[in-house]
Design a protein around this motif. Structure first.
Motif, mmCIF file in Angstrom:
data_model
loop_
_atom_site.group_PDB
_atom_site.id
_atom_site.type_symbol
_atom_site.label_atom_id
_atom_site.label_comp_id
_atom_site.label_asym_id
_atom_site.label_seq_id
_atom_site.Cartn_x
_atom_site.Cartn_y
_atom_site.Cartn_z
ATOM 1 N N LYS A 1 0.852 -1.134 -0.020
ATOM 2 C CA LYS A 1 0.158 -0.063 0.081
ATOM 3 C C LYS A 1 0.788 1.260 0.129
ATOM 4 N N LEU B 1 -6.503 -0.674 -4.299
ATOM 5 C CA LEU B 1 -5.886 -1.992 -3.646
ATOM 6 C C LEU B 1 -7.198 -2.849 -3.602
ATOM 7 N N GLY C 1 -6.590 -7.252 5.448
ATOM 8 C CA GLY C 1 -6.735 -6.531 4.193
ATOM 9 C C GLY C 1 -7.798 -5.167 4.278
ATOM 10 N N TYR D 1 -7.896 -2.606 1.756
ATOM 11 C CA TYR D 1 -7.915 -3.528 0.398
ATOM 12 C C TYR D 1 -9.275 -3.688 -0.047
#
Length: 671
Positions: free
Chosen positions: A322, A333, A483, A488
């Motif tokens: 990231k 992401l 995540g 994400y």
């Protein structure tokens, strides 16, 4: 609470405690073979004998005797010593005493207790009884001549796993433990009987004759085969992890571990990426690190970069990727590889809020789109406890073989708005109602409807012990919650990455992605196995597996846990964060860290919850809209044993899949 005296020590014990538990509270060690804290009391090994007054003038089995007011218990009298020596002598009458060739040697209860409590020599010179070997599948190696009939394996299969596959034949000295018709044990927790067996009757098949326990380095880690975050210990020798064993954590996995989490270990040394690869003229060819980074630099992606995280990735790797994408000016992401796009604006809506241990307290449970036995094998025994206490369990989705009484309602999600009367009554009368939403439900867009169901049935309510939150989402990937905490998650899922048409796609061990949708992108695969992602990549950079690096993992209940490094990665493979740090140099940007400690500190500063072990606080549960539609036709996991790159590389998991799921016969050497 009754007061008892143990070897002169007076103490109060909880109501309903046994004499054995009272002795342990007093700090006395009581030998046992059949007794186990998580199984029912059998009282058949007689090793835990103590002297109790008032009572008959003879030794009594402490595991099956309730502790009552005024008892005087002696654990070290001459009577007790002689009785234990006699019991041990009887146990060893037929035991083969083949410790030098027994895999239990060095960690065997019978060895330890015969030294501590036995006579020191045998008076028995008759021929020993022999028992034919039993076949229990590809994971369990049997030497049943060693069996002392403690029945721990029988009770585990029936009470914890809920599968009546192991039992006893015949009576008296002819008694034998076996599986039904000597077939393989086919449930997902079968190998836990190896840990439970106090002698060498049931040992690990794949690990047979590999090592002795004193040769192994022991490292604390986290199981990455599912999203439960089971606590494990990695036993390694040299640069190879030889076995994975469960650690006790009552909040997560108690002391159990799924067969996949335990036996995919041999996949850590097979199909490994140990050098960089570049695609030239349509074929992957070996290259040096300098050539690989030069190829990455030539693409000059600018802001046109996307990152997709795989299911086994640690939080530090995702944070480093990231940081690299952010330094290049991108925020593309995603970690949900297969296309899920549920709302992640409030993580309380996608968390297992009751906790893995807390779900046992539920008295009415609705499971929506989840095959729990395959998606969370260690969670399944906890759901059995709900049914055993009289709780009602209802399931929306295709039928699967449950190990507890459950009612399958329908495949249609519209049933959430009009439950049958028995389900309505169960939730109306429940003190702690709960819901578990699985991957199939998330894939069909059932999150909103389940949130509405939670509000309508008051799944969040005050109790005497605080607030009960019965809304739960069961994820399947070890990297999922970490995540999501790191961002994400695109609003439209991985479709947003496809629509952006990035010049470069960085794949962090993502093997479930449909890479044909990124045909115009340069795919840089950072992973540890030559699996699907590596086959599609233009640049392959060899990374470390979970056992070869320290890392932070967040399980499906939002529990942050740390894993340690057990061994070094093979060949030229490097820890993921170092690869991403070197990529930043090749692309001419700064990511703000030069060491792992700096990386972890930066991650903890950005997301404070990731800097400390324990449950993360995601806040209050949001509201949702009712009215879900659509059929759940199948569950995401098609083969329990082959769900990730390590398991697919494992010879043991391939054999389990072939034999236990697909019915392919196992050929003996002579065949």
């Amino acid at each position: 609470m009754p007061k008892v005296t143990v070897d002169g020590i007076e103490l109060e014990v909880p109501q309903g405690a046994t004499v054995l538990q009272a002795c342990e509270l007093a700090g006395k060690e009581i030998p046992r073979f059949c007794y186990h804290e998580r199984l029912s009391i059998a009282g058949n090994c007689r090793m835990c004998l103590v002297e109790v007054a008032p009572g008959p003038p003879k030794p009594q089995a402490s595991c099956a005797l309730p502790a009552t007011e005024g008892q005087v218990i002696k654990t070290d009298s001459a009577m007790v010593k002689a009785a234990r020596e006699g019991v041990m002598e009887f146990l060893l009458i037929n035991h083969p005493l083949d410790c030098p060739i027994c895999d239990q040697g060095g960690e065997c209860d019978l060895q330890d207790q015969s030294v501590a409590y036995g006579r020191g020599k045998s008076r028995y010179h008759e021929p020993k009884r022999a028992v034919t070997e039993k076949y229990m599948g590809p994971l369990i190696k049997t030497t049943m001549t060693r069996c002392i009939q403690c029945t721990r394996c029988v009770r585990f299969s029936e009470e914890v796993a809920g599968v009546d596959e192991i039992g006893a034949l015949y009576r008296g000295e002819n008694m034998q433990i076996t599986t039904y018709l000597e077939k393989a044990a086919r449930h997902e927790l079968s190998a836990n009987v190896i840990d439970l067996c106090p002698v060498g009757a049931l040992t690990s098949g794949p690990y047979a004759f590999e090592a002795r326990p004193w040769e192994l380095k022991k490292t604390l880690s986290i199981d990455v085969s599912d999203a439960l975050g089971s606590n494990v210990r990695l036993d390694s020798r040299g640069r190879e992890v030889l076995r994975i064993l469960p650690r006790i954590n009552d909040d997560v996995n108690e002391e159990w571990l799924s067969d996949k989490g335990r036996y995919m270990v041999d996949g850590l040394t097979r199909r490994r990426l140990d050098k960089p690869w570049l695609r030239r003229d349509g074929k992957l060819v070996a290259a040096s690190w300098e050539e690989a980074f030069a190829a990455v630099a030539r693409i000059k992606p600018g802001k046109s970069v996307a990152v997709v995280a795989g299911d086994l990735v640690d939080c530090e790797t995702m944070f480093a990727a990231k940081a690299l994408a952010g330094a290049l000016g991108s925020s593309l992401l995603e970690g949900r590889q297969t296309g899920l796009d549920y709302d992640c604006s409030n993580l309380a809506a996608v968390n297992f809020n009751s906790g893995l241990a807390g779900i046992e307290e539920a008295d009415a449970l609705l499971i929506v789109g989840s095959h729990v036995r395959w998606e969370g094998a260690v969670l399944n025994p906890r759901l059995r406890k709900i049914a055993k206490r009289g709780g009602k369990v209802f399931i929306v989705g295709p039928e699967w073989e449950t190990t507890f009484p459950a009612t399958f309602l329908a495949n249609d999600l519209s049933v959430l708005g009009k439950l049958p009367k028995d389900a309505v009554d169960a939730f109306k009368n429940a003190e702690r109602p709960a819901l578990i939403l699985g991957g199939a439900g998330l894939g069909k867009g059932a999150l909103d409807a389940c949130l509405a169901f939670a509000a309508a049935n008051k799944l969040v309510r005050p109790t005497d012990n605080g607030t009960w939150n019965g809304f739960n989402v069961l994820h399947m990937a070890a990297a999922r919650m970490g995540g999501l905490m790191l961002g994400y998650a695109q609003k439209g899922g991985i479709a947003d990455l496809v629509a952006a048409k990035p010049k470069m796609l960085i794949s962090l061990g993502a093997d479930e992605v449909d890479y044909t949708r990124f045909a115009d992108s340069m795919i840089v695969y950072i992973g540890h196995h030559g699996d699907k992602g590596a086959h599609a990549a233009d640049v392959v950079l060899p990374a470390a597996a979970f056992s070869e690096k320290p890392g932070t993992y967040v399980n499906t209940e939002g529990r942050v846990q740390f894993a340690d490094k057990a061994v070094f990665a093979p060949g030229d493979a490097r820890e993921d964060w170092t690869i991403l740090r070197a990529m930043a140099d090749a692309l001419g940007v700064s990511v703000g860290f030069d060491s792992f400690d700096q990386l972890r500190a930066a991650m903890a500063k950005a997301v404070p919850a990731l800097g400390r072990e324990g449950l993360a606080d995601y806040g209050a549960l949001p509201k949702g809209k009712a009215g879900a539609k659509g059929l759940i036709e199948a569950y995401p996991i098609k083969d329990f044993y082959l769900t990730n790159a390590i398991a697919r590389a494992s010879e043991t998991m391939q054999r389990c899949s072939a034999e236990l799921l697909h019915g392919e016969p196992f050929a003996e050497a002579a065949e």
